[in-house]
Enzyme design. Structure first.
Site, PDB file in Angstrom:
ATOM      1  N   LYS A  64       0.807  -1.218   0.000  1.00 48.41           N
ATOM      2  CA  LYS A  64       0.000   0.000   0.000  1.00 48.41           C
ATOM      3  C   LYS A  64       0.841   1.269   0.000  1.00 48.41           C
ATOM      4  CE  LYS A  64      -1.606  -1.389   4.072  1.00 48.41           C
ATOM      5  NZ  LYS A  64      -0.629  -2.357   4.622  1.00 48.41           N
ATOM      6  N   HIS A 192       0.780  -3.118  15.191  1.00 49.30           N
ATOM      7  CA  HIS A 192       1.359  -2.002  14.436  1.00 49.30           C
ATOM      8  C   HIS A 192       1.457  -0.826  15.404  1.00 49.30           C
ATOM      9  CE1 HIS A 192       2.325   0.865  11.381  1.00 49.30           C
ATOM     10  NE2 HIS A 192       2.098   0.035  10.388  1.00 49.30           N
ATOM     11  N   SER A 195       1.886   4.335  12.019  1.00 55.84           N
ATOM     12  CA  SER A 195       2.808   4.741  10.967  1.00 55.84           C
ATOM     13  C   SER A 195       3.382   6.105  11.315  1.00 55.84           C
ATOM     14  CB  SER A 195       2.063   4.774   9.628  1.00 55.84           C
ATOM     15  OG  SER A 195       2.991   4.734   8.589  1.00 55.84           O
ATOM     16  N   GLY A 232       5.818   0.989  10.866  1.00 55.79           N
ATOM     17  CA  GLY A 232       6.102   2.091  11.791  1.00 55.79           C
ATOM     18  C   GLY A 232       7.565   2.464  11.867  1.00 55.79           C
ATOM     19  N   GLU A 269       6.253  -5.646   8.669  1.00 53.36           N
ATOM     20  CA  GLU A 269       5.573  -5.149   7.469  1.00 53.36           C
ATOM     21  C   GLU A 269       6.011  -3.713   7.178  1.00 53.36           C
ATOM     22  OE1 GLU A 269       1.533  -5.372   8.776  1.00 53.36           O
ATOM     23  OE2 GLU A 269       1.522  -7.548   8.890  1.00 53.36           O
ATOM     24  N   PRO A 270       7.301  -3.481   6.930  1.00 50.28           N
ATOM     25  CA  PRO A 270       7.745  -2.103   6.704  1.00 50.28           C
ATOM     26  C   PRO A 270       7.225  -1.546   5.383  1.00 50.28           C
ATOM     27  CG  PRO A 270       9.515  -3.638   6.216  1.00 50.28           C
ATOM     28  CD  PRO A 270       8.388  -4.459   6.787  1.00 50.28           C
ATOM     29  N   ASP A 349      -9.088  23.953  -6.936  1.00 54.19           N
ATOM     30  CA  ASP A 349      -9.546  23.947  -5.552  1.00 54.19           C
ATOM     31  C   ASP A 349      -8.569  24.723  -4.669  1.00 54.19           C
ATOM     32  OD1 ASP A 349     -10.557  23.432  -3.093  1.00 54.19           O
ATOM     33  OD2 ASP A 349     -10.532  21.244  -3.261  1.00 54.19           O
TER      34      ASP A 349
END
Ligand SMILES: Cc1ncc(COP(=O)(O)O)c(C=O)c1O
Length: 449
Positions: A64, A192, A195, A232, A269-270, A349
């Site tokens: 992701k 976790h 992050s 994290g 899960e880096p 915007d």
């Protein structure tokens, strides 16, 4: 199968630094479109540092964070595991030829059809944090190997994930009991720390908590064999918590609660750690207005309109709470007045503001601004709102890294995926040597990927 890396040409290999590549590219004046430079040497460096610093922890890169195809192919060729959060992410990784055992489906709340898809494709490792997930898994995926995600202290993190995921440890016993009753196989614990964590102690507290839940699982008769310490980890040198602090704290906590001979595999899960510093973004000034802002006490302000904004790469300002630093790309001998400035994206915007106030040399339309450390949670969530395309990515593989990669056991994979032949490479290497060669070759001797 033609891979993404296979589409790269030998121009990828360079003896230039990232900034030299950027200067060369913009000086050609061929395009004013924004672009990234992806420095694969930085990715290799991060992997090697990880292996040296956390030898017991096998990384599963969080897709992701940045799913650029060349990056994923490169990581896969180096033997990386992958943390996937959806069916599409799983398919992407499987389609690259990565073995299913190198994937964890680390989303505690999964779509039912995605669980079925995981089962059909033999993806066994999955996380959960609630009862309903256990019922879904019992019905849809009989060979799943479930990892219980617990909530840990993430108060020191920029993005606190605990408000959405992770069961309280007090709930863990009932979840484990239910899993036992349903015949769902639980094999480990994950967490976790949030992050962009800035609290190094969060890791040691979480590892201790995970040990407690491990013991609950063992008591219930589960074979607990996996600890997943999540993400994290800092991605850049400008983080308030250094990677050195993180890995020494983690190693100490692991040695205490999960000693070497305990028979537990440890993974992480880096996301940010692996990619933040590998991507440098170059944007063009497409318009400029000079105005007087009441809030600035009558001081005039240069408003620069750039061709990437918060609907594109700079979505990280909103979703990732990122602070970005502009680096004007000016001729080396340039002397300019320094002016109060604001930076805006290209859309219509007014929310599309990158920096409200900063001091920059007086710049002109057509000149470039560089942003370093833009690899994490940028491109992956960028949109094309208002018809502005996402930046392209120019991949560079410094010659020295290329030389180093040849020594790896995974070299045949890499050469196949990069689509280069040894003869081409030998010619290139004979011609040029850089001081970096010595550095990377030295690292290569110390540890091997
Ligand atoms: C389940 C999970 N694992 C890993 C990560 C990656 O975290 P980081 O980029 O902080 O390493 C995330 C980020 O949101 C996540 O949700």
């Amino acid at each position: 199968m033609k891979t993404q890396l296979g589409n790269l040409s030998s121009e990828v290999i360079t003896d230039k630094s990232v900034f030299e590549v950027i200067r060369d590219t913009v000086s050609q004046g061929l395009s004013e479109e924004p672009f990234y430079v992806l420095d694969l040497a930085d990715v290799v460096y991060k992997m090697k540092l990880w292996q040296t610093a956390l030898p017991r922890v096998r990384p599963f890169y969080a897709v992701k964070c940045n799913n650029h195809p060349v990056l994923l192919e490169f990581l896969a060729s180096l033997g990386m595991g992958f943390d996937c959060a959806s069916k599409v992410e799983i398919e992407t990784i499987l389609n690259m030829g990565v073995d299913k055992s190198r994937i964890i489906y680390a989303n505690p709340c999964k779509t039912r059809s995605f669980i079925k898809h995981a089962a059909d494709n033999g993806i066994a490792l999955m996380t959960f944090d609630n009862e309903m997930e256990l019922y879904k898994v019992k019905n849809l995926h009989q060979t799943a190997r479930m990892v219980l995600r617990i909530r840990v202290d993430d108060s020191g993190a920029v993005c606190q994930l605990g408000m959405k995921f992770g069961c309280d440890v007090t709930v863990a016993p009932s979840l484990l009991k239910l899993a036992k009753e349903l015949g769902v196989n639980v094999i480990g614990v994950s967490f976790h720390v949030g992050s962009g964590s800035q609290d190094v102690m969060a890791f040691s507290k979480a590892i201790k908590l995970a040990r407690d839940v491990f013991d609950m699982g063992l008591e219930l008769g589960f074979e607990m064999t996996l600890l997943d310490i999540g993400g994290g980890f800092p991605g850049t040198l400008v983080s308030s918590m250094t990677f050195e602090e993180v890995y020494s704290t983690i190693n100490e906590a692991l040695d205490e609660h999960f000693p070497h001979d305990c028979g537990v595999d440890i993974i992480a899960e880096p996301g940010r750690y692996m990619v933040a510093s590998a991507f440098t973004l170059c944007v063009n000034i497409i318009a400029k207005r000079t105005t007087t802002m009441p809030a600035e006490n009558g001081e005039s302000v240069n408003m620069y309109y750039l061709n990437d904004g918060v609907y594109g790469s700079f979505n990280c300002i909103i979703f990732d709470h990122a602070e970005v630093t502009p680096d004007p790309l000016l001729p080396e001998d340039s002397k300019r007045d320094v002016c109060c400035s604001s930076l805006w994206g290209p859309t219509c915007d007014s929310m599309d503001r990158i920096l409200q106030s900063c001091y920059l040399p007086d710049m002109n339309v057509g000149e470039w601004i560089v942003f370093q450390n833009m690899g994490a949670y940028t491109l992956a969530a960028a949109s094309t709102f208002n018809g502005f395309e996402k930046p392209s990515v120019k991949v560079v593989l410094p010659l020295a890294t290329w030389v180093y990669l040849q020594q790896l056991p995974t070299w045949p994979n890499l050469i196949k995926n990069l689509g280069l032949c040894q003869a081409q490479l030998d010619l290139f290497v004979d011609d040029q040597t850089t001081s970096q060669d010595v550095y990377f070759l030295h690292v290569a001797e110390t540890v091997s990927v």
